[in-house]
Scaffold this motif. Structure first.
Motif, PDB file in Angstrom:
ATOM      1  N   ASP A  23       0.697  -1.260  -0.105  1.00 31.24           N
ATOM      2  CA  ASP A  23      -0.126  -0.161  -0.154  1.00 31.24           C
ATOM      3  C   ASP A  23       0.907   1.200  -0.048  1.00 31.24           C
ATOM      4  O   ASP A  23       1.862   1.258   0.496  1.00 31.24           O
ATOM      5  N   SER A  24       0.109   2.255  -0.215  1.00 28.57           N
ATOM      6  CA  SER A  24       0.956   3.694  -0.375  1.00 28.57           C
ATOM      7  C   SER A  24       0.969   3.860   1.010  1.00 28.57           C
ATOM      8  O   SER A  24       0.597   3.731   2.078  1.00 28.57           O
ATOM      9  N   ALA A  25       2.471   4.753   1.244  1.00 29.14           N
ATOM     10  CA  ALA A  25       2.757   5.282   2.619  1.00 29.14           C
ATOM     11  C   ALA A  25       3.384   4.371   3.705  1.00 29.14           C
ATOM     12  O   ALA A  25       3.214   4.590   4.726  1.00 29.14           O
ATOM     13  N   VAL A  26       3.614   3.063   3.205  1.00 31.20           N
ATOM     14  CA  VAL A  26       4.233   1.852   4.010  1.00 31.20           C
ATOM     15  C   VAL A  26       5.641   2.353   4.052  1.00 31.20           C
ATOM     16  O   VAL A  26       6.259   1.578   5.162  1.00 31.20           O
ATOM     17  N   GLY A  27       6.092   3.018   3.242  1.00 26.14           N
ATOM     18  CA  GLY A  27       7.656   3.227   3.503  1.00 26.14           C
ATOM     19  C   GLY A  27       8.493   2.499   2.403  1.00 26.14           C
ATOM     20  O   GLY A  27       9.592   2.524   2.571  1.00 26.14           O
ATOM     21  N   LYS A  28       7.757   1.997   1.201  1.00 31.42           N
ATOM     22  CA  LYS A  28       8.620   1.397   0.183  1.00 31.42           C
ATOM     23  C   LYS A  28       9.917   2.208  -0.192  1.00 31.42           C
ATOM     24  O   LYS A  28      10.913   1.887  -0.484  1.00 31.42           O
ATOM     25  N   SER A  29       9.472   3.533  -0.531  1.00 25.70           N
ATOM     26  CA  SER A  29      10.313   4.510  -1.232  1.00 25.70           C
ATOM     27  C   SER A  29      11.655   4.700  -0.144  1.00 25.70           C
ATOM     28  O   SER A  29      12.857   5.126  -0.357  1.00 25.70           O
ATOM     29  N   GLN A  30      11.223   4.798   1.178  1.00 21.43           N
ATOM     30  CA  GLN A  30      12.101   4.944   2.329  1.00 21.43           C
ATOM     31  C   GLN A  30      13.027   3.681   2.298  1.00 21.43           C
ATOM     32  O   GLN A  30      14.400   3.938   2.589  1.00 21.43           O
ATOM     33  N   LEU A  31      12.656   2.553   2.080  1.00 18.61           N
ATOM     34  CA  LEU A  31      13.351   1.344   2.257  1.00 18.61           C
ATOM     35  C   LEU A  31      14.224   1.400   1.000  1.00 18.61           C
ATOM     36  O   LEU A  31      15.558   0.884   1.282  1.00 18.61           O
ATOM     37  N   LEU A  32      14.011   1.607   0.050  1.00 18.54           N
ATOM     38  CA  LEU A  32      14.924   1.736  -1.265  1.00 18.54           C
ATOM     39  C   LEU A  32      15.914   2.756  -1.090  1.00 18.54           C
ATOM     40  O   LEU A  32      17.232   2.351  -1.364  1.00 18.54           O
TER      41      LEU A  32
END
Length: 232
Positions: A29-38
């Motif tokens: 889902d959006s805003a779960v932190g995928k981009s931050q993990l990347l």
């Protein structure tokens, strides 16, 4: 699992020989932190001012696994519903996936089964999947128990880890675990393919070759009485 991971590089030397390129997709889902993990894995960065991903973005990082240089090509797919049809094409060619939810948002965990179904419907059947419970730094706001996530992961045969992109907790181990397992599968396949290729090559070379043995009639190699090659 044996520890095959032996080192890491950033973008990598331009002249560096790349042995493997593995595509990994981040979904959830959006805003779960995928981009931050990347960002944490690829550049060791974290931004408190992160914006929602639109469409698809990707980063790379080169690591060394079992003395082989592996380039991880990590695709960050937008979690918003309106982008899902657009991003479905990006599952193609993926050999690993990080299925991310937010431990403080039960709904993001409840949607994991649907994301998993879509992933398995679009991607290779041998894809390596890691269930990631992100934002473990927000323990006081936890809405998804570790036990619930572990149970789901075991039932679906997924790897599982809780991470914090903010505190850099378990981010590296999560990605490296997936990359190491992909490497194990791919190198095993290569070994089998090579063995089959060698076997077929020997058969082709030996087929119809007559081995003349004194006091015997000529026999085709591989015959019951005589074989030119011992068993490998």
């Amino acid at each position: 699992m044996p520890n095959l991971y032996s080192g890491v590089g950033g973008g990598g030397n331009l002249n560096q020989k790349i042995d493997y390129v593995f595509k990994i997709v981040l979904i959830g889902d959006s805003a779960v932190g995928k981009s931050q993990l990347l960002a944490r894995f690829s550049r060791n960065e974290f931004s408190l001012d992160s914006k929602a991903t639109i469409g698809v973005e990707f980063q790379t990082r080169t690591v060394v696994i079992n003395q082989k240089t592996v380039k991880a090509q990590i695709w960050d797919t937008a979690g918003q519903e309106r982008y899902r049809a657009v991003t479905s094409a990006y599952y193609r060619g993926a050999v690993g996936a990080m299925l991310v939810y937010d431990i403080t948002k039960r709904q993001s965990f409840d949607h994991v089964a649907r994301w998993l179904e879509e992933l398995r419907g679009q991607a290779d059947k041998n894809i390596v999947i890691m269930l990631v419970g992100n934002k473990s730094d927000l323990e006081s706001l936890r809405d998804v128990s570790t036990e619930d996530a572990k149970e789901f992961a075991q039932k679906e045969n997924l790897y599982f880890m809780e991470t914090s992109a903010l505190e850099a907790t378990n981010v590296e181990p999560a990605f490296i675990t997936v990359l190491t397992e992909i490497y194990r599968i791919v190198s095993k396949k290569s070994l089998v393919a090579n063995e089959e290729g060698e076997s077929e090559g020997k058969s082709a070379l030996l087929m119809g070759t007559k081995i003349v043995v004194p006091s015997q009639e000529p026999i085709l190699s591989g015959g019951t009485k005589y074989s030119c090659c011992g068993s490998s």
